[in-house]
Write an enzyme that holds these catalytic residues in place. Sequence first.
Site, PDB file in Angstrom:
ATOM      1  N   GLU A   2       0.982  -1.371  -0.080  1.00 36.23           N
ATOM      2  CA  GLU A   2      -0.054   0.051  -0.029  1.00 36.23           C
ATOM      3  C   GLU A   2       0.867   1.336  -0.145  1.00 36.23           C
ATOM      4  O   GLU A   2       0.929   2.002   1.147  1.00 36.23           O
ATOM      5  CB  GLU A   2      -0.898  -0.038   1.210  1.00 36.23           C
ATOM      6  CG  GLU A   2      -1.823  -1.265   1.405  1.00 36.23           C
ATOM      7  CD  GLU A   2      -2.793  -1.107   2.474  1.00 36.23           C
ATOM      8  OE1 GLU A   2      -2.398  -0.795   3.533  1.00 36.23           O
ATOM      9  OE2 GLU A   2      -3.930  -1.842   2.322  1.00 36.23           O
ATOM     10  N   GLU A  47      -5.312  -8.422  -0.760  1.00 32.68           N
ATOM     11  CA  GLU A  47      -6.100  -8.485   0.433  1.00 32.68           C
ATOM     12  C   GLU A  47      -7.424  -8.401   0.385  1.00 32.68           C
ATOM     13  O   GLU A  47      -7.949  -7.195  -0.266  1.00 32.68           O
ATOM     14  CB  GLU A  47      -5.516  -7.308   1.500  1.00 32.68           C
ATOM     15  CG  GLU A  47      -3.867  -7.231   2.029  1.00 32.68           C
ATOM     16  CD  GLU A  47      -3.510  -6.393   2.429  1.00 32.68           C
ATOM     17  OE1 GLU A  47      -4.316  -5.749   3.344  1.00 32.68           O
ATOM     18  OE2 GLU A  47      -2.290  -6.031   2.438  1.00 32.68           O
TER      19      GLU A  47
HETATM   20  C1  BGP Z   1      -4.015  -3.315   5.437  1.00 30.86           C
HETATM   21  C2  BGP Z   1      -2.754  -3.761   5.567  1.00 30.86           C
HETATM   22  C3  BGP Z   1      -2.870  -5.164   6.330  1.00 30.86           C
HETATM   23  C4  BGP Z   1      -3.852  -5.388   7.333  1.00 30.86           C
HETATM   24  C5  BGP Z   1      -5.154  -4.655   6.718  1.00 30.86           C
HETATM   25  C6  BGP Z   1      -6.319  -4.852   7.630  1.00 30.86           C
HETATM   26  O1  BGP Z   1      -4.201  -1.975   4.998  1.00 30.86           O
HETATM   27  O2  BGP Z   1      -2.146  -3.773   4.340  1.00 30.86           O
HETATM   28  O3  BGP Z   1      -1.544  -5.334   6.877  1.00 30.86           O
HETATM   29  O4  BGP Z   1      -3.620  -4.887   8.503  1.00 30.86           O
HETATM   30  O5  BGP Z   1      -5.012  -3.534   6.524  1.00 30.86           O
HETATM   31  O6  BGP Z   1      -6.444  -3.774   8.470  1.00 30.86           O
HETATM   32  P1  BGP Z   1      -6.353  -3.795  10.032  1.00 30.86           P
HETATM   33  O7  BGP Z   1      -5.236  -4.778  10.570  1.00 30.86           O
HETATM   34  O8  BGP Z   1      -5.841  -2.347  10.555  1.00 30.86           O
HETATM   35  O9  BGP Z   1      -7.636  -4.101  10.466  1.00 30.86           O
END
Ligand code: BGP
Length: 493
Positions: A191, A386
């Site tokens: 990201e 993701e």
């Molecule tokens: C994305 C990241 C992941 C993961 C996901 C979920 O932005 O790339 O690493 O963490 O978010 O978010 P969170 O873990 O804050 O719930």
Amino acid sequence: MNKYHVKNNFLWGVATSASQIEGAWQEDRKGMSIADCLRYRPKIDVKDYKKVNKIDSREIERAVNDPSTQKWAKRYGVDFYHHYKEDIKELAEMGIKAFRFSISWTRIFPNGDDLTPNKNGLDFYLDLVKELKKYHIEPVVTLSHYDMPLHLVLNYDAWYEPKVISFYEKFAIQVIDYLKDYVTYWIPFNEIDSIIRHPFASAGLVEDRFQGKNFEEVIYQAMYHQFVASSKVIKYCRQTYPHMKVGSMITKTTVYPYNSNPRNVLKSLKQMREVYAFSDIQIRGFYPKYLLDELNRKDIHIHFTEKGLKLIQNYTADFVAFSYYSSVCTAVDTAGLKITQANTTSGVYNDFLEQTEWGWQIDPVGIRISLIELADRYNKPMFIVENGLGAVDELTSQGEIHDRYRINYLKKHIEQVLLSIQEDGVELIGYLTWGAMDLVSASTNQMSKRYGFLYVDVDDFGKGTFKRYRKDSYYWYQKLLQNPYEIDSALFE
Ligand code: BGP
């Protein structure tokens, strides 16, 4: 009974990141990373994104002076470092074709500027990709996923310092060479657009260390260095291992105008440009005029070099990778409107959608809209790296987890992905859910925001057996993966 057809090399899988799963934060000479300075702070509302990610030099000092593990969630993760064989076996039995993970930079170069690499770290990842190969699982490797060396923050200016480009390049080449026989797909930065929203996690930038500077300008300068670094990785792979594929990855939240008021539509277009600017640079090879004009208006000056801009121009990404969790609405005038959260951002509540416990709105059609938007903008292969649901799961006394809500989330999103492939002319390399096993939330540093198909018995304070348990969603995804290229539509009923 009809079926959805995908290419027979479609990469169905799961995604993780080193700092959220590995633990073993000082094992085998690993150095301290910025992720080791992050802890769950129960007093802060996890929906208040800005606060939950606040970091300053005092907090970093507290972390550096605290050798304990318990309080700092990403120091223990889910102990994947010691469970990886068991976890990969479980995921192979579920039937995955791809496993995304990231390399902990400080396992390879503990300080980031070390002269020689740490062989223990290299060998851990070599063992990991060999384990994946045993089960014919394709690795998808992120080089930097929110865990750069803390030493580079405290002794340089993190990504604001041009020297960090060469430290990163040395790290990347070392890893690519070491894993060259096993890894085809690389993502230089997770990201890469997120530096705007959390400059510390993405680039080690701590505002109080840049007194007297325009911090937004610091962020844009650091971002330029990451673009140059990313193009150096692409150049190296293109020249040395031409079969490898290197992707640009963005945080893709679908943005809707709150209503048909043209001013709100205009705002939604501009808001998406704030993310597209990053993939534009990495896919098209130049800074778009709309971004340069915006920076001028803000009196933000990036120190470009001819060499750097040439690298960005000549070495653009092979595919567009993105994370998708939810959508938001936007409005010029939000007075009286309900606000909702989304991944590292917030927006106006959409009355047509449900909300998770963390305030993210569930919008399966949004992933299809994002696919069409990106396909039309770049006409490049795409990769959903993701997509998942962070939710509170309950482990029953029989060791079961009835996560019906996660099955529903995945059912609806995957169905839209398949429809997009079938009806929208979208070219997709693969689909990876976020979370393989439960892991530490990137934004809130909680374990209770669970994403995995495997429940891990550890709580928000590091207490638990770390035992793994298959959730109901494990068996649902397993069923899909039994016929991964001709998927029975009944699976989505
Ligand atoms: C994305 C990241 C992941 C993961 C996901 C979920 O932005 O790339 O690493 O963490 O978010 O978010 P969170 O873990 O804050 O719930």
